[in-house]
Design a protein around this motif. Structure first.
Motif, PDB file in Angstrom:
ATOM      1  N   THR B 372       0.570  -1.354   0.011  1.00 16.43           N
ATOM      2  CA  THR B 372       0.122   0.189  -0.138  1.00 16.43           C
ATOM      3  C   THR B 372       0.940   0.857  -0.008  1.00 16.43           C
ATOM      4  O   THR B 372       0.852   2.476  -0.505  1.00 16.43           O
ATOM      5  N   THR B 441     -15.264   2.441   7.342  1.00 11.66           N
ATOM      6  CA  THR B 441     -14.825   2.866   6.276  1.00 11.66           C
ATOM      7  C   THR B 441     -15.914   3.635   5.800  1.00 11.66           C
ATOM      8  O   THR B 441     -16.607   4.226   5.957  1.00 11.66           O
ATOM      9  N   TRP B 450      -8.763   1.384  -0.390  1.00 13.49           N
ATOM     10  CA  TRP B 450      -7.840   1.062   0.683  1.00 13.49           C
ATOM     11  C   TRP B 450      -8.769   0.135   0.986  1.00 13.49           C
ATOM     12  O   TRP B 450      -8.186  -1.352   1.822  1.00 13.49           O
ATOM     13  N   TYR B 453      -7.458  -3.588  -0.448  1.00 14.83           N
ATOM     14  CA  TYR B 453      -6.132  -3.990  -0.534  1.00 14.83           C
ATOM     15  C   TYR B 453      -6.500  -4.809   1.245  1.00 14.83           C
ATOM     16  O   TYR B 453      -6.256  -5.810   1.311  1.00 14.83           O
ATOM     17  N   TRP B 454      -7.257  -4.230   1.815  1.00 12.45           N
ATOM     18  CA  TRP B 454      -7.716  -4.908   3.021  1.00 12.45           C
ATOM     19  C   TRP B 454      -9.126  -6.280   3.028  1.00 12.45           C
ATOM     20  O   TRP B 454      -8.676  -7.102   3.322  1.00 12.45           O
TER      21      TRP B 454
END
Lengths: 353, 592
Positions: B372, B441, B450, B453-454
């Protein structure tokens, strides 16, 4: 006007052609409409392929470097760092390295044991490609695959949303128009409540309270966009319920539901087809808007709208390929579908000879 | 030592001089916030955006030198930084006479002077249970008699008129503070905007609406507020005379600022117009078209504006087209840490049991922070390795508290603790119940990046995750109430002392700044011990131990510390990013 009655499906007369056959003939004569039909068919095939993971099934695989450019774009010359570059670096620290030792770690013993089994989960590193036919996105996924899968999702959402909305609208409209009286008053009042709120606002509020994912989007869109169909169907039923053929059906003892759905419904089916196509286009666009605003598909799904939502931050950096792919896919789809709807409306209009 | 001589008093207050020009109302500075502010009552806000306003409207006792690095405390409304008494618990401040509040109807047309009583009121108010201040930790338990006074209020109205020993106005201009125990971080706390003096009659006049009526003695006052959209500050006509007189020439940047600003009055800019622009692209376009004078460089625009050295993240250069326009680049590593906190009170993720620690550790090990940093941060960040970041007293550059990325080990660890993979491909809890992580989020485009990626991280360890979308200010509320599973967080230094970061995991700060709702007797004991010490090797050893305890219990997934790139237009003078101040508006000038 009596033509509609005589040519209702199931009463195929050998001499005069049915409305559907006539419509097909007229559609074939309309060049633009016919080409649109082909384009839409191709899209539908892609969509079908997407649903069964034949097309775009591998879109989640990270096969290239982040933002790998399309292969047909020449590599841009790397910027040369001038000698007077801004350097904020501090001196590398020589402090001794401090880490959490295994014996200080509350789960240190288990970690050491787990290390022996970790081999089972080792994943092979994949060699990342430097360029792809239509470029890659941030995570190095193929934009072409992503677009195909996204198109498929968008069409899925559009079609099933429209089917559901049509179902709700037709049922309520039929009941309301056929029975009239108190039921009609109640349903019309219900309808007014829904239409008094702006479409987009209603959509967003529904989307905000329900979770994310394709099924919720379909439900949300069906729940908000049945109103147009309701109004149309109700008007048709009001008009048709006192026709001679309905009275005849009533005279031979046909039940209410039989009169509503077996006798009257086929006579407005051409309207429903047009309504369905119109709604599909609208819902594909709504889905794009919802996804763009962050209320759309989940993290693991992709739709044209969610791809568009990524575009602004990419464009600012000069990565235009995802934007281009979505724009092409979406504009062709929506244009072709709209042209097809136009052609269908003309072709199925019983007043046109 | 020579460094200290360089950093001589930067700001000197003197009497009138006809040659000096006060703030020019035609000079307008356009600035930007990335998230909506919550209000302007210094006791009620704790976010960066709101504090950016309060630091310009209110005057704490002490402030920082604009140029000295690392940041250095200097007197603000007092004549000098006081010396501690022999027992290290008593401090006496002498307020400068002739400091006036900005005009406000609550003063009924009279000019209102700042007195020691105002500070006494301000400090007590932070502890007032009816105010519900998120900054109450700054005063609670520190001053003799304050906690007893709060206890007497029993959740009702605090009696401000009862004198307490800990906070006393000895006369009109003398303030005496008595501490329950020595607290070396106190002077930094006294420089925070949350402790900027408010006037009691103003607070009482506006009742519950104090967030919309900030009235202070600072260089600016609020002229217009459209919540979440636009804020206008104008120069305070009653502001005392302060002339810029920088004597620090140690760095090229300091030299430039000194030559640009020396001899001018603070503030030079008459109006500050702040727009809230949440998306990065419009912010960047607004700066490029000259609609913003100072702006952070948003991450997605880095590639457009900067030439990067892929080997050395510290080295950058402006692109030639930006340079040609005269745009100025300032850059620093933020005194911040970002992290993803687990809610330690969550039934699924929380708790100090070994199985829960293992679950959290596995999640932490499955998130590829390096990736990231490379993809989303565009190499403009370094990984967090300790609770206390660089350039903060107590930072240990050798600390490596981050769990290395290792999804294979994470999977094996989960197997070890009985998180079995169920028939649907997802792991269950050891007791067989389904396992799903609630992840808070925001719905923005960058938030979605993000989340991807999580999602990937959770997919690797086969744990189900549900992303819950909410806007940032709602997130803050949900996190403070400990009603979540995981959430992202960032902490910027309020003051450059390790205490400001170590307290993020202190048990008594749950509901304030302890996002993780983490309570560990070991950590708390170490923290309480560290509070009794000044910046010293003993305290650093305690900080190291706290780092290890936290790394062991895993209330956080460590994130990254970002570089901050600031761009200012050709006509902006005297701008330099400060490690503590949120904004530099009062220190800059505009010369078109």
């Amino acid at each position: 006007m009596t033509a509609t009655v005589q040519t209702a499906p199931g009463m195929a007369a050998p001499v005069s052609k049915s409305l559907w056959a006539l419509g097909w003939q007229r559609l074939k004569r309309n060049k633009v409409g016919f080409i649109s039909l082909w384009v839409v068919s191709v899209y539908l095939l892609i969509a079908l392929g997407g649903w069964f993971n034949v097309v775009g099934g591998n879109w989640l695989n990270e096969i290239a470097v982040p933002y790998a450019p399309p292969s047909w774009v020449g590599a841009s010359g790397a910027d040369v760092m001038p000698a007077d570059a801004y350097d904020a670096s501090g001196v590398e620290s020589s402090a001794p390295i401090v880490t959490l030792a295994r014996q200080e770690d509350p789960i240190g013993k288990e970690l050491t044991e787990a290390e022996k089994d970790a081999g089972r989960y080792k994943v092979e590193e994949v060699k990342k490609r430097e360029s792809l036919p239509f470029g890659a996105d941030l995570r190095g996924r193929d934009v072409l695959q992503k677009t195909l899968k996204g198109t498929s999702t968008s069409i899925f959402v559009g079609i099933f949303g429209a089917v559901l909305a049509l179902l709700i609208g037709t049922t309520l409209g039929a009941v309301s128009g056929y029975f009239g009286g108190k039921i009609d008053d109640l349903l019309t009042w219900f309808y007014s409540v829904f239409t008094s709120v702006p479409d987009m606002l209603l959509l967003l509020s529904f989307a905000a309270v329900s979770g994310r994912g394709i099924t919720t989007i379909i439900m949300v869109m069906a729940l908000t966009s049945w109103t147009g169909t309701y109004r149309l169907v109700r008007a048709e039923y009001l008009k048709l319920k006192s026709r001679e053929y309905v009275q005849a059906a009533s005279a031979i003892g046909a039940s209410h539901s039989r009169r509503m759905f077996v006798h009257i419904l086929p006579n407005i089916s051409h309207l429903l087809l047009v309504q369905f196509s119109l709604m599909t286009v609208a819902l594909i666009k709504y889905e794009a808007i919802l996804s763009f605003l962050g209320f759309g598909v989940g993290v693991r799904q992709v739709s044209l709208g969610s791809m568009l939502a990524e575009a602004p931050s990419e464009l600012v950096q000069g990565y235009w390929w995802q934007m281009l792919a979505v724009t092409i896919a979406m504009s062709i789809l929506v244009t072709a579908f709209s042209l097809l709807v136009d052609a269908l409306r003309d072709a199925l209009d019983p007043k046109v000879k | 030592m020579s460094m200290k001589r360089h950093v001589a008093m930067a700001l000197v207050a003197i009497g009138c001089s006809p040659l000096l020009h006060a703030a020019d109302m035609n000079k307008v500075l356009h600035a930007v916030f990335n998230a909506p502010e919550t209000g302007f009552d210094p006791a009620k806000v704790s976010d960066v955006y709101s504090s950016s306003i309060t630091e310009n409207v209110f005057d704490p006792l002490l402030t920082y030198d604009y140029l000295a690095r690392p940041a250095k405390l200097v007197p603000n409304t007092v004549t000098a930084i006081p010396q501690l008494s022999a027992d290290r618990t008593t401090l006496v401040f002498h307020i400068k006479p002739g400091i006036y509040f900005a005009p406000d109807p609550a003063f009924k047309g009279k000019k209102r002077e700042l007195t020691a009583a105002d500070y006494a009121y301000t400090f007590k108010r932070l502890a007032d249970p009816t105010v519900g201040s998120p900054s109450s930790y700054l005063v609670r338990g520190r001053f003799v008699g304050l906690d007893a006074l709060v206890a007497k209020a029993k959740g009702g109205k605090l009696d401000y008129d009862t004198p307490i020993e800990g906070i006393r106005a000895l006369d009109r201009y003398t303030l005496q503070l008595k501490l329950t125990e020595p607290a070396p971080g106190l002077l930094y706390i006294l420089a925070m905007p949350h402790l900027g003096a408010v006037a009691r009659e103003v607070i009482e006049a506006y009742g519950t609406n104090t967030n919309a009526h900030p009235v202070g003695t600072g260089p600016y006052m609020l002229a217009d507020w459209k919540p979440g959209n636009h804020i206008t500050l104008v120069a305070n006509p009653n502001f005392r005379k302060i002339i810029f007189n920088y004597t620090d020439n140690s760095t090229p940047e300091a030299h430039r600022v000194a030559s640009e600003m020396n001899g001018k009055l603070m503030p030079q800019v008459g109006r500050v117009e702040i727009s809230v622009i949440q998306e990065e692209q419009p912010q960047w376009l607004a700066f490029r078209s000259g609609q913003l004078d100072i702006s952070g460089l948003p991450q997605p625009a880095v590639r457009n504006a900067l030439i990067l050295d892929p080997k050395n993240p510290w080295r950058v250069a402006l692109k030639p087209d930006m340079k040609a326009k005269g745009i100025q680049l300032s850059r620093k590593l933020d005194t911040e840490i970002t992290f993803y906190s687990f809610n330690m009170k969550d039934p699924v993720l929380g708790g100090l049991g070994k199985d829960k620690i293992a679950l959290r550790r596995a999640i932490a090990m499955s998130f590829n922070n390096e990736e990231t940093i490379k993809d989303i941060r565009r190499n403009q960040a370094v990984p967090v390795q300790s609770i206390i970041p660089a350039d903060v007293a107590g930072h240990n550059p050798g600390m490596r508290a981050k769990y290395p990325y290792n999804p294979a080990l994470a999977n094996a660890l989960l197997d070890k603790f009985g998180y079995k993979i169920g028939p649907n491909g997802y792991r269950t809890q050891p007791n067989g119940k389904p396992l799903a992580v609630d992840f808070i989020t925001d719905p923005s485009a960058i938030g979605k990046q993000w989340n991807e990626y999580w999602q990937k991280a959770f997919d690797q360890i086969k744990i189900k995750v549900n992303f819950r979308m909410m806007l940032w200010n709602e997130q803050v509320k949900t996190i403070r109430e400990c009603k979540y599973g995981m959430a992202g967080g960032a902490w910027l230094a309020d003051y450059p002392d390790g205490d400001n970061f170590a307290m993020l995991l202190y048990g008594k700060n749950i509901g304030d700044s302890n996002n993780a709702c983490y309570q560990s007797p070991r950590y708390d004991a170490l923290y309480e011990a560290s509070q009794k010490l000044g910046d010293s090797p003993e305290r650093n050893r305690l900080f190291d131990q706290m780092d290890k305890v936290a790394a062991g219990d895993t209330p956080w997934v460590y994130g990254d510390t970002r570089f901050r790139n600031f761009l200012s237009q050709r006509w902006v003078r005297g701008f330099v990013p400060h490690p503590v101040f949120n904004v530099a508006w009062r220190f800059v000038d505009i010369q078109k």
